[in-house]
Design a protein around this motif. Structure first.
Motif, PDB file in Angstrom:
ATOM      1  N   GLY A  74      32.705  77.920  -7.027  1.00  0.00           N
ATOM      2  CA  GLY A  74      34.042  78.493  -6.619  1.00  0.00           C
ATOM      3  C   GLY A  74      33.981  79.136  -4.491  1.00  0.00           C
ATOM      4  N   LEU A  75      35.493  79.075  -4.820  1.00  0.00           N
ATOM      5  CA  LEU A  75      35.995  79.360  -3.295  1.00  0.00           C
ATOM      6  C   LEU A  75      35.524  80.886  -3.058  1.00  0.00           C
ATOM      7  CD1 LEU A  75      37.040  78.460  -0.372  1.00  0.00           C
ATOM      8  CD2 LEU A  75      39.471  79.593  -1.690  1.00  0.00           C
ATOM      9  N   TYR A  76      34.707  81.487  -1.848  1.00  0.00           N
ATOM     10  CA  TYR A  76      35.032  83.221  -1.749  1.00  0.00           C
ATOM     11  C   TYR A  76      35.150  83.667  -0.490  1.00  0.00           C
ATOM     12  CZ  TYR A  76      30.148  81.431  -0.208  1.00  0.00           C
ATOM     13  OH  TYR A  76      29.140  80.794   1.004  1.00  0.00           O
ATOM     14  N   VAL A  77      35.412  84.770  -0.327  1.00  0.00           N
ATOM     15  CA  VAL A  77      35.385  85.208   1.424  1.00  0.00           C
ATOM     16  C   VAL A  77      34.578  86.281   1.144  1.00  0.00           C
ATOM     17  CG1 VAL A  77      38.293  84.478   0.931  1.00  0.00           C
ATOM     18  CG2 VAL A  77      37.198  86.788  -0.036  1.00  0.00           C
ATOM     19  N   GLY A  78      34.567  86.637   2.354  1.00  0.00           N
ATOM     20  CA  GLY A  78      33.431  88.211   2.826  1.00  0.00           C
ATOM     21  C   GLY A  78      33.616  88.862   4.341  1.00  0.00           C
ATOM     22  N   ALA A  79      33.259  89.967   4.491  1.00  0.00           N
ATOM     23  CA  ALA A  79      33.157  89.752   5.804  1.00  0.00           C
ATOM     24  C   ALA A  79      32.046  91.657   5.872  1.00  0.00           C
ATOM     25  CB  ALA A  79      34.016  91.147   5.484  1.00  0.00           C
ATOM     26  N   GLY A  80      31.655  91.571   6.787  1.00  0.00           N
ATOM     27  CA  GLY A  80      30.527  92.327   7.655  1.00  0.00           C
ATOM     28  C   GLY A  80      30.467  92.865   8.720  1.00  0.00           C
ATOM     29  N   GLY A  81      29.482  93.701   8.940  1.00  0.00           N
ATOM     30  CA  GLY A  81      29.171  94.214  10.374  1.00  0.00           C
ATOM     31  C   GLY A  81      27.624  94.985  10.142  1.00  0.00           C
ATOM     32  N   GLY A  82      27.364  95.401  11.219  1.00  0.00           N
ATOM     33  CA  GLY A  82      25.873  95.734  11.274  1.00  0.00           C
ATOM     34  C   GLY A  82      25.560  96.269  13.071  1.00  0.00           C
ATOM     35  N   LEU A  83      24.310  95.670  13.098  1.00  0.00           N
ATOM     36  CA  LEU A  83      23.959  95.952  14.258  1.00  0.00           C
ATOM     37  C   LEU A  83      22.865  94.241  15.350  1.00  0.00           C
ATOM     38  CD1 LEU A  83      21.564  99.446  13.564  1.00  0.00           C
ATOM     39  CD2 LEU A  83      23.886  99.319  14.423  1.00  0.00           C
ATOM     40  N   ALA A  84      23.274  94.859  16.767  1.00  0.00           N
ATOM     41  CA  ALA A  84      22.654  93.928  17.690  1.00  0.00           C
ATOM     42  C   ALA A  84      22.338  93.954  18.111  1.00  0.00           C
ATOM     43  CB  ALA A  84      23.825  92.948  17.478  1.00  0.00           C
ATOM     44  N   TRP A  85      21.284  92.944  19.028  1.00  0.00           N
ATOM     45  CA  TRP A  85      20.194  93.243  20.046  1.00  0.00           C
ATOM     46  C   TRP A  85      20.254  91.831  20.685  1.00  0.00           C
ATOM     47  CZ3 TRP A  85      19.114  94.787  15.202  1.00  0.00           C
ATOM     48  CH2 TRP A  85      18.797  95.625  14.821  1.00  0.00           C
ATOM     49  N   PHE A  86      20.639  92.061  22.072  1.00  0.00           N
ATOM     50  CA  PHE A  86      20.043  91.185  23.163  1.00  0.00           C
ATOM     51  C   PHE A  86      18.990  90.691  23.689  1.00  0.00           C
ATOM     52  CE2 PHE A  86      19.923  89.590  27.429  1.00  0.00           C
ATOM     53  CZ  PHE A  86      20.504  88.333  27.186  1.00  0.00           C
ATOM     54  N   LEU A  87      17.987  89.511  23.669  1.00  0.00           N
ATOM     55  CA  LEU A  87      16.988  89.804  23.960  1.00  0.00           C
ATOM     56  C   LEU A  87      16.263  89.568  25.173  1.00  0.00           C
ATOM     57  CD1 LEU A  87      14.017  88.748  23.068  1.00  0.00           C
ATOM     58  CD2 LEU A  87      14.606  86.923  22.775  1.00  0.00           C
ATOM     59  N   ASN A  88      15.893  90.530  25.890  1.00  0.00           N
ATOM     60  CA  ASN A  88      15.602  90.673  27.554  1.00  0.00           C
ATOM     61  C   ASN A  88      15.639  89.816  27.640  1.00  0.00           C
ATOM     62  OD1 ASN A  88      16.005  92.720  26.590  1.00  0.00           O
ATOM     63  ND2 ASN A  88      13.494  93.442  26.874  1.00  0.00           N
ATOM     64  N   THR A  89      15.851  89.154  29.284  1.00  0.00           N
ATOM     65  CA  THR A  89      15.396  88.177  29.604  1.00  0.00           C
ATOM     66  C   THR A  89      15.564  87.944  31.196  1.00  0.00           C
ATOM     67  OG1 THR A  89      16.775  85.419  30.016  1.00  0.00           O
ATOM     68  CG2 THR A  89      17.891  86.869  29.843  1.00  0.00           C
TER      69      THR A  89
END
Length: 348
Positions: A56-71
């Protein structure tokens, strides 16, 4: 002789990068791998609560933490970041095991850039739209580890209105908790990369590698499939036509009322077409077993003869004598019960 008968997802600073966050993100890879490794050990726990998975069809949402990899950048120097955030939403279809999703997400991370041309501190953001393919290992269990991959387009903060447009891709590992057949809570880790975005610094076009990790906690809701139409009610079995004639005590003679009933049975035979008739004779419990068996047969044969006179072929009639067996009214021995002195005529 008489006897008896018996019955029973905006940025500051000249240069902006982001880390993506799409409806799900990722922990550092070692942590993410550890989670999935542990999750694979959970099937026996998950099986304690079996879910009835439905496509079946579903919907979702979420959130959290993020980190940019040093470059580093194409002109030297470096870009570093601290912990940022990401949010997103998705729509998907579950095939029970395989799943597909379309996701839109946005995120921001604080960055510090040190280059030969300029040094600055600010935030970097990225908006992205991705198609994804995922696979649940134990879709019918309460807990199911899963993996996935995605590809699409990203817009990374730069000097243009939309940002630097890049090709975006990601790898996903996660663990889903199937609360029931419609609700799921998902914790997943992601590696998110893009082709090198660019930004103008002091008139110089500078590029850098854009690689990120994120971890996202989200919820999904699967729409219930339409209720199946109830099966049509089964037709109740139709009992074959039956008739009953009664006799005086110790008699096999048909009364006028009985002859009328026999005629109705003959009419039912002709209306049915290809049919057979069974005439079953009975007695009451007055008289001996042997005498009553013979009497029940005489009564059945009397009915057969009357049926023949009404145009029913003899070959279509079966005669049975049951004596005192099959009482219509249960009585003791040697009881003259009129309802038991009968012939039952069944047309089938």
């Amino acid at each position: 002789m008489r006897g008896r008968e018996r019955g029973k997802p905006n940025s500051r600073g000249p240069c902006r990068v982001f880390l993506d966050s799409v409806a799900g993100g990722a922990w550092p890879m070692k942590k993410a791998v550890s989670i999935i490794a542990a999750a694979i050990l959970l099937p026996s726990v998950g099986q304690a609560q079996e879910i009835n998975p439905l496509p079946g069809l579903y919907v979702g949402a979420g959130g959290g933490l993020a980190w940019f990899l040093n470059t580093s950048t194409s002109i030297g120097g470096s870009i570093t970041s601290s912990t940022g955030w990401g949010v997103g939403g998705l729509i998907g279809y579950d095939f029970v095991g395989p799943r597909i999703e379309l996701e839109v997400a946005y995120g921001r991370v604080p960055i510090t850039a040190s280059t030969p041309l300029a040094n600055f501190t600010g935030t970097a953001g990225q908006l992205q739209i991705m198609g994804k393919v995922l696979y649940d290992f134990f879709p019918a269990s309460a807990f199911t580890p899963y993996v996935g991959a995605g590809a699409g387009i990203g817009f990374v903060d730069s000097n243009t209105a939309l940002g630097s447009t890049v090709f975006a891709y990601q790898g996903i590992v996660g663990l889903g908790w199937n609360v029931d057949s419609q609700w799921r809570i998902a914790l997943e880790g992601r590696y998110i990369g893009t082709t090198n975005p660019s930004v103008s610094i002091g008139g110089t076009n500078v590029t850098y590698s854009n690689n990120n990790f994120a971890t996202i906690l989200g919820a999904q809701y699967k729409f219930a499939p339409p209720a199946a139409a109830p099966p049509p009610p089964s037709a109740a079995p139709v009992a074959p036509p039956s008739f009953m004639v009664f006799f005086d005590w110790d008699s096999s003679r048909l009364s006028q009322a009985s002859l009328n009933v026999v005629k109705q049975a003959a009419d039912a035979y002709r209306a049915k077409g290809n049919a057979r008739i069974t005439a079953t004779g009975h007695t009451d419990t007055s008289g001996s077993d042997q005498y009553n068996m013979a009497l029940s047969l005489r009564r059945a044969n009397a009915v057969k003869d009357a049926l023949i006179r009404n145009g029913v072929p003899a070959t279509a009639i079966a005669v049975i004598g049951r004596g005192e067996q099959g009482l219509l009214v249960q009585t003791g021995d040697n009881v003259r019960e009129p309802q038991n002195r009968r012939v039952e005529i069944v047309v089938q």
